[in-house]
Design an enzyme around this catalytic site. Structure first.
Site, PDB file in Angstrom:
ATOM      1  N   GLU A  92      -8.289  10.043  -2.441  1.00 16.77           N
ATOM      2  CA  GLU A  92      -7.165   9.489  -3.193  1.00 16.77           C
ATOM      3  C   GLU A  92      -7.553   8.160  -3.822  1.00 16.77           C
ATOM      4  O   GLU A  92      -8.325   7.388  -3.257  1.00 16.77           O
ATOM      5  CB  GLU A  92      -5.951   9.308  -2.277  1.00 16.77           C
ATOM      6  N   CYS A 105      -7.566   0.958  -6.719  1.00 19.88           N
ATOM      7  CA  CYS A 105      -8.033   0.992  -5.333  1.00 19.88           C
ATOM      8  C   CYS A 105      -8.861   2.258  -5.149  1.00 19.88           C
ATOM      9  O   CYS A 105      -8.328   3.373  -5.261  1.00 19.88           O
ATOM     10  CB  CYS A 105      -6.847   0.952  -4.378  1.00 19.88           C
ATOM     11  N   CYS A 112     -12.641   8.759   7.508  1.00 17.56           N
ATOM     12  CA  CYS A 112     -13.169   7.489   8.006  1.00 17.56           C
ATOM     13  C   CYS A 112     -13.454   7.639   9.495  1.00 17.56           C
ATOM     14  O   CYS A 112     -12.674   8.251  10.225  1.00 17.56           O
ATOM     15  CB  CYS A 112     -12.172   6.358   7.759  1.00 17.56           C
ATOM     16  N   CYS A 116      -9.017   2.920  12.899  1.00 16.23           N
ATOM     17  CA  CYS A 116      -8.086   1.809  13.108  1.00 16.23           C
ATOM     18  C   CYS A 116      -6.699   2.401  13.350  1.00 16.23           C
ATOM     19  O   CYS A 116      -6.270   3.311  12.632  1.00 16.23           O
ATOM     20  CB  CYS A 116      -8.075   0.886  11.895  1.00 16.23           C
ATOM     21  N   CYS A 119      -3.938   2.828  10.491  1.00 16.29           N
ATOM     22  CA  CYS A 119      -4.402   3.359   9.204  1.00 16.29           C
ATOM     23  C   CYS A 119      -4.476   4.882   9.242  1.00 16.29           C
ATOM     24  O   CYS A 119      -4.968   5.473  10.212  1.00 16.29           O
ATOM     25  CB  CYS A 119      -5.771   2.771   8.882  1.00 16.29           C
ATOM     26  N   CYS A 333      -0.792   0.193   1.559  1.00 15.93           N
ATOM     27  CA  CYS A 333      -1.928  -0.159   2.399  1.00 15.93           C
ATOM     28  C   CYS A 333      -1.879   0.591   3.725  1.00 15.93           C
ATOM     29  O   CYS A 333      -0.870   0.567   4.431  1.00 15.93           O
ATOM     30  CB  CYS A 333      -1.919  -1.668   2.650  1.00 15.93           C
TER      31      CYS A 333
END
Length: 342
Positions: A92, A105, A112, A116, A119, A333
């Site tokens: 994305e 962005c 990933c 975290c 996230c 975010c």
């Protein structure tokens, strides 16, 4: 032998490839111009390149592009594009409007590995790194197909950029090259959760890019629970690596700090954050926590955020509050995740 993606090559790499074909090195600059300024998708469109060279290029390389599988627009104007990659994976990309600024962005990995807790990107796990071409093509679609005039470029989408350092650094060199995309290095920001080997490599790259460090906690006990990478690279090592980056590059860094209700938003947290920021002479970018499926984290209430930022300002810290946009399309975010491979 299978053909290679020509957009994976920096200008210097392309010069070597062209001279190895028996052609003059200056042809590489012409090819770069066609790829990144004119956005061609066929070697035969390069009208100032001899047919013999375009045939050689066709035999050895291909020109890739991306097209969105989905394009969403938020009520606040933010746009999110879901790109399907040739192998069926998804990434994305988000376009954010703020006054005269238009920031893209960019994602740097499929998934990933750093998990975290606040996230969404790590929820599907890590699949693979993006190639330089796949990073660059996110920009080129916005530029060439949607005709956006982008002012700022942040590598803060899906993935950890410095875990994919080799491909990210080559993409940045292509972005910055005057013969390529001609994007000023100071308009490019790389975010990291604290991959110290990558930070050390980046400071030796020789480009004046910006570095944004995702801090989110001011002690190892709490940061361990938020960000598993802290167990490998604890705060004291991360702060030292940040100092080394600043001393080597002369660039100010930004500390990103997500405010999570009842977790890291006390005035004591603000005081500890101020100590770190002042030691590094860093800016602080406060970010309200976004809603992420699978977590029960909530954003700090507005009044408490105001007290937190006031405390930083009282401590002489340059602190700003990011207006996290695009939540209604899962583009804020921490909300980017893509989707499972088809």
């Amino acid at each position: 032998m299978s053909r290679k993606n020509i957009k994976d090559l920096t200008l210097e790499e392309l010069k070597k490839a062209i001279t190895a074909m028996g052609e003059p090195a200056y042809r590489a600059r012409q090819i770069f111009s066609w790829l990144y300024r004119r956005g061609i998708s066929d070697f035969n469109e390069m009208t100032n390149i001899p047919k013999t060279l375009s045939d050689k290029l066709q035999d050895n390389y291909f020109i890739s592009n991306l097209a969105p599988a989905e394009h969403l627009k938020s009520a606040d104007g933010t746009e999110k594009l879901l790109f399907k990659l040739p192998d069926g994976n998804f990434i994305e990309t988000v376009l954010i409007y703020a006054g005269k600024r238009k920031t893209v962005c960019l994602s740097t990995q499929v998934g990933c590995k750093f998990a975290c807790t606040f996230c969404a990107s790590g929820k599907l796990g890590f699949t693979r790194n993006l190639t330089p071409a796949e990073i660059i093509n996110q920009i080129l679609f916005l530029r060439n197909n949607l005709k956006h005039e982008i002012t700022n470029y942040v590598l803060m989408g899906i993935g950890e950029p410095l875990d994919n350092y080799e491909n990210v650094s080559r993409a940045i060199m292509i972005m910055n090259d005057p013969e390529g995309m001609a994007i000023g290095a100071r308009r490019i920001t790389i975010s990291t959760c604290g991959v110290i080997p990558g930070m050390n490599k980046l400071r030796n790259l020789g480009l004046q890019v910006n570095l944004s460090v995702s801090l989110h906690a001011t002690n190892n006990r709490l940061r361990d629970t938020f960000m598993p990478i802290n167990k490998r690279y604890p705060l004291e090592k991360l702060i030292k690596a940040s100092e080394d980056f600043i001393n080597s590059t002369g660039r100010m860094i930004t500390l990103e700090y997500i405010l999570i209700k009842g977790k890291n938003d006390s005035l004591r947290d603000a005081d500890e954050l101020a100590k770190i920021a002042k030691r590094l002479k860093a800016k602080v970018n406060l970010v309200p926590c976004s809603s992420v499926p699978g977590t029960d984290f909530q954003s700090t209430p507005k009044k408490e955020i105001e007290k937190f930022i006031d405390r930083l300002i009282q401590r002489k810290v340059n602190a700003t509050l990011r207006d996290s946009k695009g939540a209604d399309i899962q583009a804020a975010c921490g909300q980017l995740a893509g989707r499972p491979k088809e």
